[in-house]
Write a protein that holds these residues in place. Structure first.
Motif, PDB file in Angstrom:
ATOM      1  N   PRO A 197     -37.331  11.640  -9.665  1.00 43.88           N
ATOM      2  CA  PRO A 197     -38.350  12.390  -9.181  1.00 43.88           C
ATOM      3  C   PRO A 197     -38.250  13.021  -8.675  1.00 43.88           C
ATOM      4  N   ALA A 198     -39.001  11.912  -6.991  1.00 46.91           N
ATOM      5  CA  ALA A 198     -39.590  12.597  -5.902  1.00 46.91           C
ATOM      6  C   ALA A 198     -38.118  13.730  -5.661  1.00 46.91           C
ATOM      7  N   LEU A 199     -36.660  13.113  -5.453  1.00 48.99           N
ATOM      8  CA  LEU A 199     -35.311  13.996  -4.775  1.00 48.99           C
ATOM      9  C   LEU A 199     -35.746  14.953  -5.427  1.00 48.99           C
ATOM     10  N   GLY A 200     -35.844  15.175  -6.681  1.00 46.89           N
ATOM     11  CA  GLY A 200     -35.896  16.394  -7.656  1.00 46.89           C
ATOM     12  C   GLY A 200     -37.135  17.734  -7.551  1.00 46.89           C
ATOM     13  N   ILE A 201     -38.131  16.772  -7.071  1.00 48.51           N
ATOM     14  CA  ILE A 201     -38.978  17.872  -6.252  1.00 48.51           C
ATOM     15  C   ILE A 201     -38.693  18.361  -4.891  1.00 48.51           C
ATOM     16  N   MET A 202     -38.199  16.970  -4.271  1.00 48.11           N
ATOM     17  CA  MET A 202     -37.959  17.617  -2.886  1.00 48.11           C
ATOM     18  C   MET A 202     -37.125  18.421  -2.745  1.00 48.11           C
ATOM     19  N   THR A 203     -35.771  18.511  -3.367  1.00 41.76           N
ATOM     20  CA  THR A 203     -35.314  19.508  -3.544  1.00 41.76           C
ATOM     21  C   THR A 203     -35.267  21.137  -4.231  1.00 41.76           C
TER      22      THR A 203
ATOM     23  N   ALA B  51     -36.450  25.162 -10.485  1.00 44.36           N
ATOM     24  CA  ALA B  51     -35.902  24.507 -11.925  1.00 44.36           C
ATOM     25  C   ALA B  51     -35.777  23.643 -12.253  1.00 44.36           C
ATOM     26  N   PHE B  52     -34.184  24.010 -11.939  1.00 42.56           N
ATOM     27  CA  PHE B  52     -33.396  23.223 -12.825  1.00 42.56           C
ATOM     28  C   PHE B  52     -33.060  21.661 -12.156  1.00 42.56           C
ATOM     29  N   ALA B  53     -33.479  21.779 -10.243  1.00 42.04           N
ATOM     30  CA  ALA B  53     -33.474  20.528  -9.520  1.00 42.04           C
ATOM     31  C   ALA B  53     -34.918  19.703 -10.362  1.00 42.04           C
ATOM     32  N   VAL B  54     -35.739  20.275 -10.285  1.00 37.33           N
ATOM     33  CA  VAL B  54     -36.791  19.843 -11.217  1.00 37.33           C
ATOM     34  C   VAL B  54     -36.900  19.036 -12.356  1.00 37.33           C
ATOM     35  N   ILE B  55     -35.947  19.865 -13.129  1.00 39.49           N
ATOM     36  CA  ILE B  55     -35.259  19.351 -14.689  1.00 39.49           C
ATOM     37  C   ILE B  55     -34.276  17.725 -14.257  1.00 39.49           C
TER      38      ILE B  55
ATOM     39  N   GLY C 291     -34.356  16.376 -12.202  1.00 38.52           N
ATOM     40  CA  GLY C 291     -34.919  15.245 -11.320  1.00 38.52           C
ATOM     41  C   GLY C 291     -35.802  14.179 -12.453  1.00 38.52           C
ATOM     42  N   VAL C 292     -36.672  15.271 -13.362  1.00 39.16           N
ATOM     43  CA  VAL C 292     -38.043  14.981 -13.780  1.00 39.16           C
ATOM     44  C   VAL C 292     -37.548  13.943 -15.265  1.00 39.16           C
ATOM     45  N   GLY C 293     -37.013  14.531 -16.185  1.00 42.24           N
ATOM     46  CA  GLY C 293     -36.996  14.956 -17.202  1.00 42.24           C
ATOM     47  C   GLY C 293     -36.163  13.592 -17.701  1.00 42.24           C
ATOM     48  N   PRO C 294     -34.883  13.011 -16.652  1.00 43.50           N
ATOM     49  CA  PRO C 294     -34.524  11.989 -16.574  1.00 43.50           C
ATOM     50  C   PRO C 294     -35.556  10.584 -17.560  1.00 43.50           C
ATOM     51  N   VAL C 295     -36.359  10.812 -15.676  1.00 39.34           N
ATOM     52  CA  VAL C 295     -37.316   9.567 -15.702  1.00 39.34           C
ATOM     53  C   VAL C 295     -37.912   9.411 -17.051  1.00 39.34           C
TER      54      VAL C 295
ATOM     55  N   GLN D  94     -26.164   4.450 -12.398  1.00 42.38           N
ATOM     56  CA  GLN D  94     -24.372   5.496 -12.644  1.00 42.38           C
ATOM     57  C   GLN D  94     -25.354   6.567 -12.803  1.00 42.38           C
ATOM     58  N   TRP D  95     -25.885   6.894 -14.217  1.00 41.75           N
ATOM     59  CA  TRP D  95     -26.815   8.282 -15.027  1.00 41.75           C
ATOM     60  C   TRP D  95     -27.175   8.425 -13.656  1.00 41.75           C
ATOM     61  N   ALA D  96     -28.073   7.758 -12.758  1.00 43.30           N
ATOM     62  CA  ALA D  96     -29.072   8.808 -11.672  1.00 43.30           C
ATOM     63  C   ALA D  96     -28.396   8.590 -10.319  1.00 43.30           C
ATOM     64  N   GLY D  97     -26.750   8.118 -10.316  1.00 42.37           N
ATOM     65  CA  GLY D  97     -26.103   8.233  -9.139  1.00 42.37           C
ATOM     66  C   GLY D  97     -24.992  10.020  -9.420  1.00 42.37           C
ATOM     67  N   LEU D  98     -24.556  10.386 -11.046  1.00 41.62           N
ATOM     68  CA  LEU D  98     -24.117  11.780 -11.121  1.00 41.62           C
ATOM     69  C   LEU D  98     -24.853  12.957 -12.115  1.00 41.62           C
ATOM     70  N   LEU D  99     -27.394  11.891 -11.250  1.00 41.23           N
ATOM     71  CA  LEU D  99     -27.053  13.410 -11.606  1.00 41.23           C
ATOM     72  C   LEU D  99     -28.509  14.112  -9.952  1.00 41.23           C
TER      73      LEU D  99
END
Lengths: 224, 372
Positions: free
Chosen positions: A24-30, A48-52, A54-58, A123-128
């Protein structure tokens, strides 16, 4: 080159080295790194997509039991990663040293995560992470088609990975089920007591109609 | 002109129509119907190859891509012929949908859009393969390794075109997407060829589009990776459980051909992959022979073309390639496969043999007449 664009690869490094919790931090910072340059529709959609992604899967993963114990500790990965990043920067920087290739570095971090880590969630986190990196570089280089394709593929990976998590991992409410059962038992006890049953028995004990008769009979036997 | 354009449009729509038809019918009429649908797809692609209506109307379509779509359509026919019956509706529609998406991916003028269509095809394939009971992790492993390739290619396309890093990334991504053996272990999963046959074919055809963005580094990386894959297959241990290593042999040769700018040779190796490659290969000697570049057959002619192009580039590469191919034939080639006859006994094998031999003869003829 902004500070946000420098922090993003380090957060990707944290995802590779520690856990999915940094996603999530990565998504928000992106998103911040995208929005800092300007507020065109492409950048807003990208944020918007970066936040979705990053945060959604967690958030989704909170409903499932995820144990990190199964991961074999690979110490080389965090050290391998900065090496790859620095190499890329050196390769990329000498023709025209103006743009810091943050997106490509994030993609590299994601690829290292996918190839080195063994558990499915990591691995899912890596792909995201890869998807975040490609989104970032698509927004930085103003490529609308590539952005749309990446957003599509990233969302599909998030959904398919979530479906796989749903099928493979136990849900959290399954663990809570015995607690609920106990509560039910307590409710049943209370209702029994309300009915006027004075016997003080534990939950799950044999029915009171039967137990006292036998013990009483054996006790009364010698007395009578 | 109008009729040819109509046929061209129909050839793109037909696989999806076929998928809907095959998914809607029950099991009883299913086999005949799916054979008809695949046959009509082959016929349409051949008609479009012979009467190109797409060139005048501005579609980005060259003869190699059109011929590649013919190969993909015949690959669909082979898939339908080999599989006696698919269990579920989704599995029945899977080969049609992936062929349709592969066709569309090859014709798009922008390689990024083609890549997005490949991604859609991957998502559909993973959904269909993974939603069966107990297959969730198999689906995930396919998605993981293919998505790595997709992201590598996307990152390569985002870099400034012609740069070294862009070429290396594009080449690495294409190789991972196609599943060349030491770089990707996807064939060890006992994968569903109904999905992978058109997908990998589309990757090879799409890698021809990456040339403009990749530059020289793209070609060099492809040749090196192809040689590594060839020699890895040649020196790897022999064993019945390691069959999957032979899967990527025609793909390695196809990538060497793409790297050497021998498009027609790549097309012939693609023909070999679509018609003879895959799981059935272990059972049939003819398929293994055709894939191992023995005459007559499309891969043999492709080998000759590849050597003629490679020998102009460098003698060293030619010798390395010949050595790798000989090593694969001597070490990995199945010695005790079941059916040793030259003319196969089943209908699928007969169709494949005829098409392979016909392509092997027709393509050099077409080259001499200046079609390619």
């Amino acid at each position: 080159m902004t500070l946000a664009a420098v922090i993003v690869p380090f957060l990707a490094l944290c995802v590779a080295a520690r856990s999915i919790a940094f996603l999530p931090a990565l998504g928000i910072m992106t998103a911040v790194a995208m929005l800092i340059d300007g507020l065109t529709p492409l950048q807003e959609a990208g944020a918007a997509f970066a936040v979705i992604l990053g945060v959604g899967p967690v958030l989704f993963l909170n409903f499932y039991q995820y144990d990190e114990v199964r991961e074999r500790k690979v110490i080389a990965a965090p050290f391998l990663l900065p090496g790859v990043m620095i190499l890329l920067m050196l390769m990329n920087l000498y023709p025209d040293g103006t743009v810091f290739p943050a997106g490509i570095c994030v993609v590299m971090a994601g690829l290292v995560t996918v190839s080195v880590r063994q558990t499915m969630v990591w691995q899912w986190a890596g792909l995201l992470t890869c998807a975040e990196g490609v989104l970032l570089s698509a927004v930085m280089y103003r490529q609308v088609t590539a952005f749309a394709v990446t957003a599509l593929i990233g969302c599909c990976i998030a959904i398919l990975g979530g479906a796989c998590v749903h099928r493979v991992m136990p849900r959290v409410h399954v663990v809570r089920a015995p607690v609920r059962q106990e509560r039910k038992n307590k409710k049943w006890q209370r209702s029994q007591q309300d009915d006027g049953d004075a016997l003080d028995h534990a939950a799950g004990a044999p029915h009171p109609d039967y137990v006292p008769q036998r013990s009483g009979a054996s006790d009364r036997g010698p007395a009578s | 002109m109008t009729a040819s354009l109509f046929f061209a449009a129909l050839s793109f729509v037909w696989p999806f129509l076929g998928a809907v038809l095959v998914a809607m019918t029950g099991k009883a009429q299913n086999r005949r119907l799916s054979l008809w649908a695949a046959g009509i797809a082959c016929l349409l692609s051949v008609v479009v190859f012979l009467n190109p209506g797409t060139v005048a109307s501005g579609w980005d379509d060259d003869p190699v891509q059109r011929a590649g779509r013919v190969m993909l359509a015949f690959g669909l026919l082979m898939t339908v012929l080999e599989q006696k019956s698919f269990q579920t509706r989704l599995l029945r529609s899977l080969p049609y949908v992936s062929v349709g998406l592969a066709d569309l991916a090859c014709i798009t003028p922008e390689p990024v859009v083609g890549l997005g269509l490949l991604g859609l095809s991957l998502v559909y394939g993973v959904f269909v393969i993974g939603h069966a009971a107990g297959k969730a992790m198999v689906g995930w492993r396919i998605l993981r390794s293919m998505a790595v390739g997709l992201f590598l290619v996307l990152a390569g396309l985002l870099l400034p075109p012609g740069k070294t890093e862009a070429g290396i990334m594009l080449a690495c991504g294409s190789i991972v997407l196609a599943g060349l053996v030491p770089f990707s272990m996807i064939w060890a999963e006992n994968v569903d060829l109904a999905f992978f046959r058109p997908f990998v074919g589309a990757v090879i055809l799409l890698s021809l589009h990456f040339r403009a963005a990749g530059g020289d580094a793209f070609h060099t990386t492809l040749i090196i990776a192809g040689l590594v894959s060839l020699w890895f297959t040649a020196v790897s241990t022999r064993g019945d459980d390691k069959w999957y290593r032979f899967y990527s042999f025609p793909l390695a040769l196809a990538f060497i051909a793409v790297g050497a700018r021998a498009d027609v040779a790549a097309l012939l190796f693609l023909c070999g992959w679509c018609l003879a490659g895959g799981t059935e290969m272990a059972k049939y000697a003819w398929a293994a022979r055709a894939l191992a570049c023995q005459p007559p057959g499309a891969p043999f002619v492709g080998c000759l073309l590849l050597f003629s192009v490679l020998s102009d580039m460098s003698w060293m590469l030619t010798i390395l390639t010949i050595g790798g191919i000989l090593g694969v034939i001597l070490r990995v080639f199945p010695k005790n496969s079941g059916d040793l006859s030259f003319w196969p006994h089943d209908s699928a094998g007969r169709v494949a043999c005829v098409v392979l031999v016909a392509t092997g003869f027709m393509v050099p003829l077409a080259m001499m007449l200046g079609v390619f």
